[in-house]
Write an enzyme that holds these catalytic residues in place. Structure first.
Site, mmCIF file in Angstrom:
data_model
loop_
_atom_site.group_PDB
_atom_site.id
_atom_site.type_symbol
_atom_site.label_atom_id
_atom_site.label_comp_id
_atom_site.label_asym_id
_atom_site.label_seq_id
_atom_site.Cartn_x
_atom_site.Cartn_y
_atom_site.Cartn_z
ATOM 1 N N GLU A 216 -15.070 31.629 -22.387
ATOM 2 C CA GLU A 216 -14.362 32.457 -21.421
ATOM 3 C C GLU A 216 -13.168 31.720 -20.827
ATOM 4 O OE1 GLU A 216 -17.851 35.492 -20.084
ATOM 5 O OE2 GLU A 216 -17.724 33.654 -18.938
ATOM 6 N N CYS B 262 -7.736 29.270 -15.886
ATOM 7 C CA CYS B 262 -8.889 28.364 -15.945
ATOM 8 C C CYS B 262 -9.369 28.320 -17.398
ATOM 9 C CB CYS B 262 -9.960 28.900 -14.999
ATOM 10 S SG CYS B 262 -11.409 27.860 -14.948
ATOM 11 N N CYS C 213 -22.104 23.210 -22.432
ATOM 12 C CA CYS C 213 -21.860 21.910 -21.814
ATOM 13 C C CYS C 213 -23.135 21.096 -21.902
ATOM 14 C CB CYS C 213 -21.474 22.096 -20.342
ATOM 15 S SG CYS C 213 -20.968 20.547 -19.547
ATOM 16 N N CYS D 105 -25.671 20.169 -15.219
ATOM 17 C CA CYS D 105 -25.651 20.220 -13.752
ATOM 18 C C CYS D 105 -26.544 21.381 -13.321
ATOM 19 C CB CYS D 105 -24.222 20.400 -13.242
ATOM 20 S SG CYS D 105 -23.155 19.004 -13.689
ATOM 21 N N CYS E 210 -25.096 25.051 -12.357
ATOM 22 C CA CYS E 210 -23.991 25.613 -13.144
ATOM 23 C C CYS E 210 -24.534 26.451 -14.291
ATOM 24 C CB CYS E 210 -23.124 24.488 -13.690
ATOM 25 S SG CYS E 210 -21.767 25.074 -14.719
ATOM 26 N N GLU F 130 -17.294 19.993 -20.266
ATOM 27 C CA GLU F 130 -16.827 18.782 -19.584
ATOM 28 C C GLU F 130 -15.617 18.282 -20.385
ATOM 29 O OE1 GLU F 130 -17.070 16.834 -16.890
ATOM 30 O OE2 GLU F 130 -15.677 15.503 -17.916
ATOM 31 N N LEU G 156 -17.818 16.420 -7.001
ATOM 32 C CA LEU G 156 -18.659 15.489 -6.243
ATOM 33 C C LEU G 156 -19.980 16.154 -5.832
ATOM 34 C CD1 LEU G 156 -18.531 12.579 -5.156
ATOM 35 C CD2 LEU G 156 -17.661 13.525 -3.019
ATOM 36 N N CYS H 34 -16.221 30.240 -10.365
ATOM 37 C CA CYS H 34 -16.621 28.905 -10.806
ATOM 38 C C CYS H 34 -18.102 28.879 -11.122
ATOM 39 C CB CYS H 34 -16.450 27.869 -9.701
ATOM 40 S SG CYS H 34 -14.875 27.829 -8.974
HETATM 41 N N1 SAH Z 1 -17.374 19.905 -16.211
HETATM 42 C C1 SAH Z 1 -16.209 19.855 -15.365
HETATM 43 C C2 SAH Z 1 -15.460 21.144 -15.418
HETATM 44 C C3 SAH Z 1 -16.147 22.302 -14.752
HETATM 45 S S1 SAH Z 1 -15.147 22.774 -13.438
HETATM 46 C C4 SAH Z 1 -16.633 19.471 -13.969
HETATM 47 O O1 SAH Z 1 -17.825 19.345 -13.721
HETATM 48 O O2 SAH Z 1 -15.779 19.227 -13.136
HETATM 49 C C5 SAH Z 1 -16.055 23.933 -12.610
HETATM 50 C C6 SAH Z 1 -16.309 23.548 -11.145
HETATM 51 O O3 SAH Z 1 -17.193 24.532 -10.583
HETATM 52 C C7 SAH Z 1 -17.039 22.223 -11.040
HETATM 53 O O4 SAH Z 1 -16.707 21.562 -9.839
HETATM 54 C C8 SAH Z 1 -18.466 22.683 -11.001
HETATM 55 O O5 SAH Z 1 -19.321 21.714 -10.497
HETATM 56 C C9 SAH Z 1 -18.363 23.908 -10.112
HETATM 57 N N2 SAH Z 1 -19.485 24.830 -10.286
HETATM 58 C C10 SAH Z 1 -20.368 24.889 -11.294
HETATM 59 N N3 SAH Z 1 -21.267 25.863 -11.093
HETATM 60 C C11 SAH Z 1 -20.942 26.446 -9.926
HETATM 61 C C12 SAH Z 1 -21.471 27.547 -9.203
HETATM 62 N N4 SAH Z 1 -22.515 28.225 -9.662
HETATM 63 N N5 SAH Z 1 -20.875 27.891 -8.047
HETATM 64 C C13 SAH Z 1 -19.789 27.220 -7.608
HETATM 65 N N6 SAH Z 1 -19.244 26.180 -8.253
HETATM 66 C C14 SAH Z 1 -19.800 25.790 -9.397
#
Ligand code: SAH
Length: 383
Positions: free
Chosen positions: A106, A119, A126, A130, A133, A180, A234, A354
Site C-alpha cells: 500500500e 507514504c 515486515c 513491533c 503495528c 523497515e 522510539l 500509520c
Molecule cells: N519500520 C519503519 C517504518 C514504519 S513507519 C519504522 O518503524 O519507523 C510507520 C510509523 O508508524 C512508525 O513510527 C511505526 O512505529 C508507527 N506505527 C506502527 N503501527 C502503528 C499504529 N497502529 N498506530 C500508530 N502508529 C503506528
C-alpha cells in the site's frame, strides 16, 4: 469512492528485459554505455520517465527512431500495477499495488494545505514484529526492488497529475509505509536518489524522510550514503517497555540508538531527527513516560517529537490514548522545551493511517498464522 482499475499486463512480455526504474542516474548511464549508446541519452530518457511520467519509448520525441526501437527491444519502464485505488473523505488517497504471487503493498497520499506527502512502502510485510503495528502482524515476505519503490511515487504522481518542478502535488516523500526501509538498504537508497535527483522527482533532502525502528549500524551507513531526513520510531523511553513494543530494541537498546542519532546530527548539522512516539492507552502515555522522554530528549536538543495517536486494527490488544491524556502528554513535553507535534490521524475511513497498512502479504514467517490463532482464541473466550 472505490475504483477498480484495469491491470495492464507486463509491458515486456519477457522476463529478460531490464526495468529502467531499477536504475539511479549513474546506473542508467552505465546501462546505456553497455548497450553501446552515449550516457547522456540516459539522462534524456530519465527526464521523460520522471518529469513527463512517460513509460512508452515511442512517445519520447527527442530520442531517435533507431534508439527507440533498440530500447523497446532490450528494456521497459515498468511501474507496479494498481489493483485498487481508494479515496477517503478527507482527501487522503490509498493505492493497493500488485506485486508477485498474490502479494500487494500500500501507498498513501496525504494532502495538506501547504504540502502533499506520499507514504511509500519498502518491503512486503515486515520482519521486525513491533507489537502494535499491523504490518508487523502480517509477517514478512520479501524486499521491494528499486523499481517497486520508486514505482510507487511514479504511479501516484501520474494519478495525481503531478508535474515535477511545476504543479507539484507530491512535495514530500516519507518511507513510512510497510516495511523497515533500512533492512532493504541498497534498493531504498537507490530509490531515494531518484526522489532527490533533479532529473528524477527533484525533492530537497528535508522533503525525503526515512523512518527506522532503530537499526543502529545502518543509521551510520545511511548518513554516509545520502542526504535525507531521518525519523526514528522510539515509542518508549525506557528499555524494558521499548523492547516489548519494538523488539529490535533488544539488539540495539536506547543508549546505542541515541548515540547513533547524536552521530547523525553531528555529521549533518543542518538536518534534525524526528522521534515518533505512538500513544497507547495505559502503556506509554502516563506522566512518568513523558518525564522519561523529556530526559532523553535533553541529549538531542535540536530534535523533535512527533506524537501519533495509536491507530487500531483487527486483533490488536492496544487502544488509542484518551484525547485528554494525549493533550497532557504533549503539554508536558512542550513545557519542558521539547519541540512536540501531534500527528493528526488521516484517512481513517480507508485504513490508511500509520500502522494500518496491511496490503496482501504471503507470510513466510508464520506470524500471520499466529495472529489468526490469537484472533480465534479471543473469539472463543468471548463466547
Ligand atoms: N519500520 C519503519 C517504518 C514504519 S513507519 C519504522 O518503524 O519507523 C510507520 C510509523 O508508524 C512508525 O513510527 C511505526 O512505529 C508507527 N506505527 C506502527 N503501527 C502503528 C499504529 N497502529 N498506530 C500508530 N502508529 C503506528
Amino acid at each position: 469512492m472505490n475504483q477498480v482499475i484495469a491491470t495492464p499486463s507486463d509491458p515486456t512480455g519477457s522476463v529478460a528485459k531490464v526495468n529502467l526504474l531499477d536504475f539511479d542516474r549513474q546506473g542508467l548511464r552505465d546501462f546505456f554505455t553497455q548497450i553501446g549508446e552515449k550516457p547522456y541519452r540516459a539522462e534524456q530518457v530519465m527526464k521523460w520517465i520522471y518529469h513527463d511520467l512517460e513509460d512508452d519509448f515511442e512517445n519520447m520525441t527527442d530520442v531517435g527512431k533507431a534508439l527507440r526501437a533498440k530500447l523497446t527491444e532490450v528494456c521497459y519502464i515498468g511501474a507496479p500495477k494498481t489493483l485498487l485505488d481508494k479515496a477517503a473523505t478527507d482527501g487522503t488517497h490509498k493505492w493497493l499495488l500488485g506485486m508477485d504471487s498474490g502479494n500487494a503493498i500500500e501507498t498513501v497520499y496525504i494532502p495538506e494545505p501547504t504540502r502533499g506527502t506520499l507514504c511509500v512502502s519498502s518491503q512486503i510485510g515486515c520482519a521486525l514484529n513491533c507489537s502494535f503495528c499491523s504490518t508487523g502482524a502480517q509477517g514478512f515476505n520479501r524486499n521491494l526492488s528499486t523499481a517497486e519503490i520508486i514505482g510507487q511515487v511514479w504511479v501516484a504522481a501520474k494519478y495525481l497529475g503531478n508535474i515535477t518542478h511545476q504543479n507539484r502535488r507530491i512535495t514530500n516523500v516519507v518511507m513510512m509505509g510497510m516495511g523497515e526501509p533500512l533492512a532493504n538498504f541498497e534498493n531504498v537508497v537507490r530509490a531515494m536518489r531518484l526522489m532527490r535527483d533533479d532529473l528524477g522527482f527533484g525533492l530537497a533532502a528535508k522533503r525525503v524522510t526515512l523512518s527506522t525502528a532503530g537499526m543502529v549500524p545502518l543509521i551510520d551507513q545511511l548518513s554516509d550514503a545520502i542526504d535525507v531526513s531521518l525519523a526514528v520510531s522510539l515509542h518508549a523511553a525506557n528499555d524494558e517497555l521499548r523492547t516489548e513494543l519494538v523488539p529490535i530494541n533488544k539488539r540495539y537498546p536506547i543508549a546505542e540508538l541515541l548515540a547513533a542519532c547524536q552521530r547523525w546530527v553531528a555529521r549533518k548539522p543542518r538536518t534534525s531527527i524526528t522521534f515518533e512516539y505512538t500513544l497507547m492507552k495505559g502503556i506509554n502515555d502516563r506522566p512518568e513516560h513523558a518525564r522519561q522522554l523529556i530526559k532523553l530528549m535533553r541529549k538531542l536538543p535540536t530534535c523533535k517529537v512527533n506524537l501519533i495517536p495509536f491507530n487500531p486494527f483487527p486483533g490488536t490488544r492496544y487502544e488509542r490514548s484518551d484525547s485528554n491524556d494525549i493533550r497532557d502528554f504533549q503539554t508536558q513535553l512542550l513545557n519542558a522545551g521539547v519541540l512536540t507535534m501531534l500527528r493528526r490521524t488521516r484517512g481513517d475511513d480507508i485504513d490508511a493511517a500509520c500502522g494500518q497498512l496491511a496490503g496482501q502479504v504471503t507470510d513466510r514467517t508464520r506470524r500471520s498464522a499466529d495472529l489468526r490463532k490469537r484472533h480465534d482464541e479471543e473469539a472463543l473466550h468471548a463466547i
